[in-house]
Scaffold this motif. Structure first.
Motif, PDB file in Angstrom:
ATOM      1  N   ARG A  49      33.915  46.643  27.309  1.00  0.00           N
ATOM      2  CA  ARG A  49      33.052  45.893  28.219  1.00  0.00           C
ATOM      3  C   ARG A  49      33.639  44.546  28.566  1.00  0.00           C
ATOM      4  NH1 ARG A  49      27.004  45.861  26.771  1.00  0.00           N
ATOM      5  NH2 ARG A  49      27.030  44.614  28.667  1.00  0.00           N
ATOM      6  N   SER A  52      37.662  46.103  30.503  1.00  0.00           N
ATOM      7  CA  SER A  52      37.694  46.944  31.693  1.00  0.00           C
ATOM      8  C   SER A  52      37.267  46.200  32.967  1.00  0.00           C
ATOM      9  CB  SER A  52      36.843  48.194  31.463  1.00  0.00           C
ATOM     10  OG  SER A  52      36.913  49.051  32.559  1.00  0.00           O
ATOM     11  N   PRO A  53      36.139  45.470  32.956  1.00  0.00           N
ATOM     12  CA  PRO A  53      35.796  44.751  34.188  1.00  0.00           C
ATOM     13  C   PRO A  53      36.831  43.686  34.536  1.00  0.00           C
ATOM     14  CG  PRO A  53      33.902  44.873  32.728  1.00  0.00           C
ATOM     15  CD  PRO A  53      35.077  45.358  31.953  1.00  0.00           C
ATOM     16  N   HIS A  56      39.761  45.578  36.011  1.00  0.00           N
ATOM     17  CA  HIS A  56      39.497  46.226  37.291  1.00  0.00           C
ATOM     18  C   HIS A  56      39.257  45.232  38.416  1.00  0.00           C
ATOM     19  CE1 HIS A  56      39.010  50.111  35.136  1.00  0.00           C
ATOM     20  NE2 HIS A  56      39.461  50.568  36.277  1.00  0.00           N
ATOM     21  N   PHE A  57      38.408  44.222  38.142  1.00  0.00           N
ATOM     22  CA  PHE A  57      38.183  43.244  39.214  1.00  0.00           C
ATOM     23  C   PHE A  57      39.495  42.536  39.529  1.00  0.00           C
ATOM     24  CE2 PHE A  57      33.619  43.526  37.958  1.00  0.00           C
ATOM     25  CZ  PHE A  57      33.188  44.031  39.174  1.00  0.00           C
ATOM     26  N   LEU A  60      41.785  44.940  41.539  1.00  0.00           N
ATOM     27  CA  LEU A  60      41.317  45.186  42.904  1.00  0.00           C
ATOM     28  C   LEU A  60      41.617  43.980  43.786  1.00  0.00           C
ATOM     29  CD1 LEU A  60      37.998  47.136  42.255  1.00  0.00           C
ATOM     30  CD2 LEU A  60      40.179  48.024  43.093  1.00  0.00           C
ATOM     31  N   LEU A 210      36.338  56.336  44.282  1.00  0.00           N
ATOM     32  CA  LEU A 210      35.385  55.235  44.351  1.00  0.00           C
ATOM     33  C   LEU A 210      34.156  55.690  45.124  1.00  0.00           C
ATOM     34  CD1 LEU A 210      34.745  52.209  43.908  1.00  0.00           C
ATOM     35  CD2 LEU A 210      35.715  51.816  46.176  1.00  0.00           C
TER      36      LEU A 210
END
Ligand code: HEM
Ligand code: SF4
Ligand code: SF4
Lengths: 242, 566
Positions: A49, A52-53, A56-57, A60, A210
């Motif tokens: 938790r 990963s965010p 990923h953010f 991206l 997605l």
């Protein structure tokens, strides 16, 4: 322009793009069942938790930055009155932030993969190759940017790498541009082509799933049994009579 | 009116003996594969108790199901679509494996292979998740039969508000079993939570399924289901859930759990409902009205208007006929005995329960009174608030009146039938005291107590002209399939890639792999794990049995046997 340049900056990109596209189509047709994130959250949640965010953010944003930097020609930004320095400040600032998030996130994810027993034993050889290529590309990219900006005269990749990248897509590849770029950029680009060639065969295919359709579809999906009986398509001649 | 048909189940809790046969046969049929070791499509919980996974009913914590928004509209308790997408990288409400339990097997190998030693060797538990030695600290039925209840009985979320009144001392407590499968909800929040739209409700029979080819492993459905009946297969990275044994019910035979139920307490049948009224009913403002609202969504298959509309909606005539004979329809709408499990989740569950009278009967009998006397039972139902309130917490969002009414009917049936059994004249007053006639009570008794097979299961088969394509009734060879017998292994992208094999082939392949396995556990040979639960008594996983005398070195000479030293 020598043979090496042509091989590295013309042949490799096209080969990689071809494998990327054909590979995805083939995998989607052959292996829909294997097309998943293969989430490992059931085993471990706390580190995931965090990592990963962040990852990923970060990635991206990095991807968005690459679209901006590689696909938008310099003349366009100049035309709308963005000065070179302003562009550079924004790009380096945002890029460093996104890159840092990505790197920290990836570090947490890899640490988790290695140290949490169940996650480690669920890690396939495929995952390891994917992580080497992914981390290699990220580190080379970030390293080049950081080192480049520590010197007085950062290389303006918008004069070399970007036009070369675009030239691939309108089928007039210009390897000389890339041959002139510093070593860091060249290595980063090569690592990226390797990553793209491996992409369709790794868990990274999840990126193309997605689920933006979720925002607009009705909540409850109804499906008729008629479309599909059992779990394979009917044989020819056995289709349902209407 | 938009008529739809739904296959539904009713369970009569008074008859459940907690034998777990249903869970085990279900596991054998569906989840005896690697990656779903911890998955129980059917599980049987002792109540009061925490259930499986632990504490799943605490929706403040897990945020499953639906709630009413400010303007009275339904929304997912776990958050809307945008929020789901933004938290997709790490699901904030996913139960970890600890909330279920870490599945294990035993290292039987050491029993036969360890060298001669002073103490007999032991088979140590080995985790099926990490392959390491493990300590067993929890499992799916750790609190079975109130085991450990003095320590953690109060953790049951349904006890909230009455926990200080419930005693877990042996003599003072009450207990019953609650078998659970997926509810195949009319308003499934699992499907609504799935970003890829891979979970769908079959429009013919309402069975809720996960499309394995479209699931992308976002694992939002697990959080979305308030009953925690979607599970994540940690090997394939796909969600799996109870299928209502669709290959069986399509050919008109009951689900495995129902077919094998020792107590013969499960009923399967069709209900017709009005799809246009579902969302209005699910958004009923007061939680306590949800049971009534849900019951009113069902349509009466005797009503000619309903029959005509059903025909217009393309429901075959024999299905409407089956709906008329449906035991589920009778128990829910005619006798009003069955109640939904946790209607307050607003998913409109389709597996209903007849609450048990036994906690009441037990008390009456234990205090030396006649437990078949109507007045004693009625008085006890009024006096014993705790079990009744608890049942109301499970089945009617806390409203005790419907539970009272059901228990009274069951009590009345008990005493009415006692007179008949003893050869006395039946007393119509008993039946009348619960608003029924003697004939109705006798019919109800027949359905509940005699429970004939063909009255318990009224399952219209899917239409015969379709049957050749159905899964387990293939007129084509169901094993002639890529990856079937003779073909082997997984696809190239890691375990379990390649197309989803038909169930029959998958089981075949798994059995064969297992029988030729040479390790008990451990990540090296994940497909080949053996445990007693999924070992079917066929084949010889190496190390599970000592070699036969003839195979032993020394050729079976009894004198050659070595006695363990003292
Ligand atoms: C397009 C949007 C994306 C979505 C919605 C998404 C979603 C996910 C999800 C749900 C997981 C599983 C996490 C878990 O529970 O274990 C995951 C894992 C992963 N994703 Fe993505 N992802 C996206 C884009 C990307 C991109 C662009 C990359 C890199 C190029 C990437 C690389 C990874 C990696 C390496 C993992 C494995 C993490 C680990 O467990 O070690 N993802 N992703
Ligand atoms: S009980 Fe079944 S249908 Fe209902 S939300 Fe849960 S998984 Fe979905
Ligand atoms: S098989 Fe029947 S009696 Fe046994 S636990 Fe399951 S539901 Fe109860």
């Amino acid at each position: 322009m020598n043979a090496w340049d042509v091989l590295l900056w013309v042949a490799v990109p096209y080969a990689s793009i071809a494998v990327f596209i054909v590979g995805h189509v083939w995998r989607y047709r052959y292996d829909k069942f294997g097309w998943t994130t293969r989430s490992s959250q059931l085993y471990e949640s706390r580190l995931l938790r965090l990592g990963s965010p962040l990852f990923h953010f970060g990635i991206l944003l990095v991807a968005l930055g690459h679209v901006g930097g590689l696909l938008v020609p310099k003349s366009w930004t100049e035309a709308v009155g963005v000065s070179d320095t302003a562009y550079h400040v924004v790009a380096v600032g945002l890029g460093a932030l996104a890159g840092l998030c990505t790197l920290v996130g990836a570090a947490i994810l890899v640490y988790r993969r290695r140290t949490v027993g169940p996650v480690f034993s669920a890690t396939t050889r495929n995952d390891k190759v994917m992580y080497v290529l992914l981390l290699g590309t990220i580190l080379l990219g970030l390293g080049t940017t950081v080192l480049g900006n520590l010197t007085d005269q950062p290389h303006d990749y918008r004069e070399t790498v970007s036009p070369w990248f675009r030239s691939i897509f309108y089928f007039q590849p210009d390897p000389d541009l890339m041959a002139a770029a510093p070593l860091g950029f060249r290595l980063h680009a090569l690592a990226a082509w390797a990553l793209f060639a491996f992409w369709p065969f790794s868990r990274l295919v999840h990126v193309f799933s997605l689920p933006l359709g979720y925002l607009t579809r009705p909540y409850i999906v109804y499906r008729s049994r008629d479309q599909h009986l059992g779990n394979r398509a009917p044989r020819r001649g056995w289709e349902r009579v209407r | 009116m938009r008529v739809m048909a739904q296959l539904a189940m009713v369970m009569n809790l008074d008859k459940c003996i907690g034998c777990h046969t249903c869970s085990v046969t279900c596991k054998q049929a569906w989840t005896n594969r690697a990656g779903v070791e911890y998955v129980w499509f059917n599980n049987v919980e002792t109540r009061p108790g925490q259930g499986y996974p632990r504490d799943y009913e605490d929706q403040e914590r897990w945020r499953g199901g639906w709630v009413l928004g400010r303007r009275g509209r339904l929304k997912l308790r776990g958050g809307g679509r945008l929020r789901k997408l933004l938290t997709i990288f790490a699901n904030p409400k996913l139960p970890g494996i600890d909330e279920y339990y870490e599945p294990w097997t035993y290292d039987y190998d050491t029993l036969t292979n360890s060298p001669l030693q002073r103490h007999p060797p032991v088979a140590r538990p080995r985790s099926l998740i990490s392959g390491e030695n493990t300590k067993i600290t929890w499992s799916a039925n750790w609190d079975d039969d109130l085991g450990g209840a003095p320590d953690h009985g109060h953790l049951d979320p349904v006890l909230k508000g009455i926990e200080d009144k419930v005693r877990f001392e042996f003599e003072q407590t009450f207990m019953f079993y609650l078998p659970r499968i997926c509810e195949h909800c009319l308003n499934p929040s699992c499907a609504a939570s799935c970003p890829s739209g891979a979970i769908y409700k079959r429009s013919e029979d309402g069975i809720v399924l996960v499309d394995q080819d479209r699931c992308r492993g976002w694992r939002m459905c697990v959080s979305g289901c308030p009953y925690k009946k979607v599970y994540f297969n940690h090997r394939t990275g796909k969600a799996e859930k109870c299928t209502f044994c669709f290959p069986r019910v399509e050919v008109g035979i009951p689900t495995v759990c129902a077919e094998t139920c020792v107590g013969r307490l499960r009923y399967i049948g069709l209900v017709l409902y009005d799809a246009d009224r579902v969302s209005a009913a699910a958004s009923t403002p007061d939680e306590k009205d949800l049971y009534e609202a849900q019951r009113r969504v069902f349509l009466d298959p005797e009503d000619p208007v309903v029959v005509r509309e059903a025909e217009r909606a393309g429901i075959p005539h024999d299905w409407v006929d089956a709906a008329r004979r449906s035991p589920v329809h009778a128990l829910i709408s005619k006798y009003r005995l069955a109640l939904p499990l946790h209607p307050e989740y607003r998913t409109m569950p389709m597996v209903w329960y007849i609450p048990p009278l036994s906690p009441v009967v037990d008390v009456v009998r234990d205090t030396g009174h006649d437990a078949e006397d109507r007045d004693n039972l009625f008085a006890a139902i009024d006096a014993l608030r705790i079990p009744v309130e608890y049942l109301a917490g499970l089945f009617t969002a806390g409203d005790v009146r419907p539970v009272d009414a059901v228990l009274r009917k069951l009590a009345a049936m008990r005493s009415y039938m006692r007179d008949i059994n003893l050869g006395r004249a039946p007393r119509e007053a008993i039946a009348a005291s619960v608003g029924m006639t003697g004939d109705q009570v006798r019919d109800m008794f027949r359905l509940l107590a005699l429970a004939k097979y063909e009255e318990r299961y009224v399952i219209p088969p899917a239409h015969a002209e379709l049957a050749h394509g159905l899964e387990e009734l293939a007129t084509e060879c169901s094993l002639d399939y890529e990856g079937g017998p003779g073909m082997g292994g997984w696809g190239p992208f890691g375990e379990n890639s390649g197309g989803a094999p038909p169930i029959a082939v998958e089981n075949f392949r798994m059995l064969r792999n297992r029988q030729t396995a040479d390790t008990v556990a451990g990540p090296v040979d994940k497909e080949n794990r053996v445990n007693l639960l999924n070992w079917d008594g066929k084949g010889h996983p190496e190390g599970l049995f000592p070699p036969r005398p003839a195979e032993r070195p020394g050729g079976g000479d009894p004198a050659g046997e070595v006695e363990p030293r003292p």
